[in-house]
Design a protein around this motif. Structure first.
Motif, PDB file in Angstrom:
ATOM      1  N   SER A 160     -74.370 -55.559   6.542  1.00 30.00           N
ATOM      2  CA  SER A 160     -74.451 -54.274   6.324  1.00 30.00           C
ATOM      3  C   SER A 160     -75.467 -53.295   6.138  1.00 30.00           C
ATOM      4  O   SER A 160     -76.037 -54.404   5.803  1.00 30.00           O
ATOM      5  N   GLU A 161     -75.519 -52.721   6.295  1.00 33.20           N
ATOM      6  CA  GLU A 161     -76.531 -51.529   6.910  1.00 33.20           C
ATOM      7  C   GLU A 161     -76.879 -50.862   5.122  1.00 33.20           C
ATOM      8  O   GLU A 161     -78.161 -51.003   4.541  1.00 33.20           O
ATOM      9  N   ASP A 162     -76.606 -50.601   4.486  1.00 33.02           N
ATOM     10  CA  ASP A 162     -76.395 -49.915   3.234  1.00 33.02           C
ATOM     11  C   ASP A 162     -74.686 -49.881   2.669  1.00 33.02           C
ATOM     12  O   ASP A 162     -74.290 -50.033   2.543  1.00 33.02           O
ATOM     13  N   PRO A 163     -75.433 -51.203   1.720  1.00 32.28           N
ATOM     14  CA  PRO A 163     -74.484 -51.740   1.002  1.00 32.28           C
ATOM     15  C   PRO A 163     -73.685 -50.333  -0.428  1.00 32.28           C
ATOM     16  O   PRO A 163     -75.021 -49.956  -0.480  1.00 32.28           O
ATOM     17  N   ALA A 164     -72.495 -50.883  -0.485  1.00 30.78           N
ATOM     18  CA  ALA A 164     -72.713 -49.313  -2.008  1.00 30.78           C
ATOM     19  C   ALA A 164     -72.164 -50.988  -3.264  1.00 30.78           C
ATOM     20  O   ALA A 164     -72.038 -51.914  -2.950  1.00 30.78           O
ATOM     21  N   TYR A 165     -72.734 -50.387  -4.303  1.00 33.20           N
ATOM     22  CA  TYR A 165     -72.869 -51.225  -5.811  1.00 33.20           C
ATOM     23  C   TYR A 165     -71.373 -50.887  -6.440  1.00 33.20           C
ATOM     24  O   TYR A 165     -71.397 -49.531  -6.750  1.00 33.20           O
ATOM     25  N   GLY A 175     -73.126 -45.435  -4.499  1.00 32.99           N
ATOM     26  CA  GLY A 175     -72.789 -45.699  -2.714  1.00 32.99           C
ATOM     27  C   GLY A 175     -71.973 -45.055  -1.885  1.00 32.99           C
ATOM     28  O   GLY A 175     -70.712 -45.087  -2.710  1.00 32.99           O
TER      29      GLY A 175
END
Length: 194
Positions: A160-165, A175
């Motif tokens: 994944s490019e931009d993960p959420a936390y 995110g």
């Protein structure tokens, strides 16, 4: 009252001895008989002469004389010896010796058998230790970050490019979560049509 009347003797010229005393004739007779008895050894064992008192001094001493043969002295006889047959005793000793030797031989054989078994188990333990070390090395290699990525791609996972936390204390998401985009790996199970 004089001494003669007291004794009841009426003989003239005889004088009664004093109480507890002896006359000279009695002393001489006694000394000579005692000396001859000692020399001849005919005096009975245990016989003693006791001093006499009063009118008993006039009585002649009673002695028992033996004629040359002395009476044997009595003593306690030892118990008769017990005769035990020797054959059963010898047989018992032989059985004990043979049984002891066989017992020692059996114990020695068992110890040697256990020693061989122990050596075999030690060799097996050494082989298992080597296998364990190889498996630990393999696990350490699989945990390496480069291998982890390759293994994830094999399973069809995409990076994944931009993960959420998700923040754990309050459960708030940081995110925007969205699915990863990208082509699966050629070696993955999904890419193979599997």
């Amino acid at each position: 009252m004089n001494v003669e009347k007291r004794d009841g003797r009426g003989a003239v010229g005889q004088r009664a001895p004093r109480s507890g005393g002896r006359t000279t004739a009695q002393r001489i007779t006694r000394d000579t008989t005692a000396a001859t008895d000692r020399r001849e050894g005919t005096r009975a064992r245990g016989a003693r002469e006791f001093p006499t008192q009063g009118s008993a001094a006039l009585r002649p001493a009673e002695r028992t004389r033996t004629t040359g043969a002395t009476m044997p002295r009595l003593r306690v006889a030892p118990p008769p010896p017990i005769r035990v047959p020797r054959a059963p005793f010898v047989g018992l000793i032989l059985v004990l010796v043979v049984g002891g030797v066989l017992g020692i031989l059996a114990v020695n054989t068992k110890i040697n058998e256990n020693a061989f078994r122990l050596e075999k188990l030690q060799q097996q333990q050494a082989k298992l230790d080597v296998d364990e070390q190889e498996l630990k090395k393999e696990i350490a290699k699989q945990k390496d970050p480069g291998n982890l990525t390759a293994n994830a791609r094999k399973l069809g996972l995409v990076e994944s490019e931009d993960p959420a936390y998700i923040r754990l204390p309050d459960g708030r998401t940081i995110g925007v979560p969205h699915p990863a985009e990208g082509a699966p790996s050629v070696t993955s199970q999904q890419g193979n049509g599997g």
